[in-house]
Design a protein around this motif. Structure first.
Motif, PDB file in Angstrom:
ATOM      1  N   HIS A   1       0.747  -1.249   0.052  1.00 44.82           N
ATOM      2  CA  HIS A   1      -0.105  -0.154  -0.074  1.00 44.82           C
ATOM      3  C   HIS A   1       0.927   1.346   0.004  1.00 44.82           C
ATOM      4  O   HIS A   1       0.557   2.339  -0.821  1.00 44.82           O
TER       5      HIS A   1
ATOM      6  N   GLY B   1     -15.346   0.120 -10.349  1.00 36.39           N
ATOM      7  CA  GLY B   1     -16.296   0.841  -9.541  1.00 36.39           C
ATOM      8  C   GLY B   1     -15.942   2.284  -8.937  1.00 36.39           C
ATOM      9  O   GLY B   1     -14.866   2.665  -9.154  1.00 36.39           O
TER      10      GLY B   1
ATOM     11  N   ARG C   1       2.329   2.029  -3.585  1.00 34.00           N
ATOM     12  CA  ARG C   1       1.730   2.642  -4.237  1.00 34.00           C
ATOM     13  C   ARG C   1       1.258   4.084  -4.021  1.00 34.00           C
ATOM     14  O   ARG C   1       1.349   5.034  -4.828  1.00 34.00           O
TER      15      ARG C   1
ATOM     16  N   VAL D   1     -13.926  -5.682  -5.817  1.00 38.53           N
ATOM     17  CA  VAL D   1     -12.810  -5.745  -4.980  1.00 38.53           C
ATOM     18  C   VAL D   1     -12.097  -4.438  -4.413  1.00 38.53           C
ATOM     19  O   VAL D   1     -11.772  -3.784  -5.294  1.00 38.53           O
ATOM     20  N   ALA D   2     -12.046  -4.316  -2.986  1.00 35.87           N
ATOM     21  CA  ALA D   2     -11.287  -3.312  -2.810  1.00 35.87           C
ATOM     22  C   ALA D   2     -10.924  -3.381  -1.008  1.00 35.87           C
ATOM     23  O   ALA D   2     -11.528  -4.408  -0.356  1.00 35.87           O
ATOM     24  N   THR D   3      -9.946  -2.714  -0.667  1.00 39.98           N
ATOM     25  CA  THR D   3      -9.720  -2.671   0.665  1.00 39.98           C
ATOM     26  C   THR D   3     -11.040  -2.343   1.256  1.00 39.98           C
ATOM     27  O   THR D   3     -11.204  -3.301   2.477  1.00 39.98           O
TER      28      THR D   3
ATOM     29  N   GLU E   1     -13.736   0.650  -6.377  1.00 46.82           N
ATOM     30  CA  GLU E   1     -13.571  -0.805  -6.196  1.00 46.82           C
ATOM     31  C   GLU E   1     -12.933  -1.242  -7.629  1.00 46.82           C
ATOM     32  O   GLU E   1     -13.446  -0.724  -8.680  1.00 46.82           O
TER      33      GLU E   1
HETATM   34  N1  PMP Z   1     -10.336   1.448  -7.409  1.00 42.91           N
HETATM   35  C1  PMP Z   1     -10.665   2.840  -6.763  1.00 42.91           C
HETATM   36  C2  PMP Z   1     -11.347   3.751  -7.492  1.00 42.91           C
HETATM   37  C3  PMP Z   1     -10.501   2.726  -5.515  1.00 42.91           C
HETATM   38  O1  PMP Z   1     -10.685   3.952  -4.928  1.00 42.91           O
HETATM   39  C4  PMP Z   1      -9.915   1.671  -4.678  1.00 42.91           C
HETATM   40  C5  PMP Z   1      -9.787   1.658  -3.393  1.00 42.91           C
HETATM   41  N2  PMP Z   1      -8.599   2.299  -2.764  1.00 42.91           N
HETATM   42  C6  PMP Z   1      -9.619   0.501  -5.434  1.00 42.91           C
HETATM   43  C7  PMP Z   1     -10.075   0.422  -6.795  1.00 42.91           C
HETATM   44  C8  PMP Z   1      -9.224  -0.800  -4.892  1.00 42.91           C
HETATM   45  O2  PMP Z   1      -7.912  -0.740  -4.641  1.00 42.91           O
HETATM   46  P1  PMP Z   1      -7.366  -1.539  -3.305  1.00 42.91           P
HETATM   47  O3  PMP Z   1      -7.507  -2.832  -3.433  1.00 42.91           O
HETATM   48  O4  PMP Z   1      -5.765  -1.249  -3.320  1.00 42.91           O
HETATM   49  O5  PMP Z   1      -7.870  -0.775  -1.914  1.00 42.91           O
END
Ligand code: PMP
Length: 308
Positions: free
Chosen positions: A57, A192, A60, A254-256, A195
């Motif tokens: 994290h 999304g 990035r 999927v996302a954090t 996500e």
């Molecule tokens: N796309 C967007 C636009 C986001 O804001 C996020 C959330 N950080 C993600 C994808 C997913 O990224 P991550 O899995 O690193 O949280």
């Protein structure tokens, strides 16, 4: 939502109430900030809090700061150390969410990325679900298009860029949908509002490539590994047409924050049986074990907060 007790601010841990900026702050006026979102998962058997992939994290996060020409002397490992100190001070023993934020802190007038000074802050707070309907969401394809790499790079987690997400999200919610999926400028699926998107078509998992104006999600990366190595699925990164989502056997976000959300309806069309599909279900169960440090093979993704 209760506020944190402390924050990392001006290079030290201070009471959260002291971590304040003035209304002329550059980042607040012009959206010149970078943020992150990291989850911590409490493991009750081990009485341990595991932060999920913090080094990746912050890698990035620091890459995103470079897009805005921010210069920090911190390494990713040093920032992780600051985070661990902050969580220990906050004394959290439950699931939580970490919010790193870097922004141009000057109180000046002038839209630019030069002759301005960045500041790094971190806060952390207890956190549950991001989307209510994780087990079955109704999503819409937004009429808003995703920001393009040559407009505001979606690859960077740039605060100003999230106005695009907010426009799509609010229109979707006010129209009765749980989440929005945005198309990029050439009409393909990007992601999304917060996500990454996966679909299953003809038994194969498909997700947009990083060149289709998406954030390069850490969860996306984790899911690709788990799908391939643990569920034995073929995963293809290629552009996706809007109508492929309508015809998908399964789809998920999927996302954090969102973790893994089953998409069971898109624009009033049922996907598959209209319930969470078997692949999504399996991946979800596995992911929740992995993030809590219960799968030895992926234990290196889980960074312990206490006893180090
Ligand atoms: N796309 C967007 C636009 C986001 O804001 C996020 C959330 N950080 C993600 C994808 C997913 O990224 P991550 O899995 O690193 O949280």
């Amino acid at each position: 939502m209760a506020l944190p007790k402390y924050a990392f601010f001006q290079n030290k841990i201070v009471p959260y109430s002291e971590a304040k900026v003035g209304i002329l702050t550059h980042g607040l006026n012009y959206g010149t900030g970078i943020f992150g979102g990291i989850r911590g998962y409490w493991n009750d058997e081990e009485k341990q809090l595991f932060i999920f992939r913090p080094i990746d994290h912050f890698q990035r996060f620091l890459e995103s700061t470079r897009l805005l020409r921010m210069e920090f002397s911190y390494t990713r490992e040093e920032v992780v150390q600051k985070l661990i100190e902050l969580i220990q001070k906050e004394d959290l023993h439950e699931d939580c969410y970490v919010r790193p934020l870097a922004f141009y802190a000057d109180e000046i007038i002038g839209v630019r990325l030069h002759n301005v000074t960045p500041m790094l802050t971190i806060s952390v707070l207890p956190f549950g679900r991001y989307l209510e309907k994780e087990e079955g969401a109704h999503v819409t394809i937004s009429s808003w298009r995703r920001i393009d790499d040559n407009v505001i790079p979606a690859r960077g987690k740039i605060t100003g860029g999230y106005v695009n997400s907010a426009l799509a999200k609010t229109d979707a919610n006010l129209s009765g949908f749980d989440e929005a999926i945005l198309l990029n400028q050439d009409g393909h699926i990007s992601e999304g509002s917060a996500e990454n998107v996966f679909i299953m078509r003809k038994g194969k998992i498909v997700t947009p490539p990083v060149t289709d104006n998406i954030l390069e999600g850490i969860t996306r990366n984790s899911m690709i590994t788990l799908l391939r190595d643990e569920l034995g699925m073929e995963v293809v990164e290629r552009s996706i047409d809007r109508t492929e989502v309508y015809l998908a056997e399964e789809a998920f976000l999927v996302a954090t924050g969102a973790q893994i959300v089953a998409i069971t309806r898109v624009d009033h069309r049922k996907l598959g049986s209209g319930l969470m599909g078997p692949v999504t279900q399996k991946l979800r169960d596995l992911y929740f074990d992995v993030v809590r440090g219960r799968v030895p093979k992926y234990r290196q993704w889980c960074y312990p907060v206490y006893g180090k």
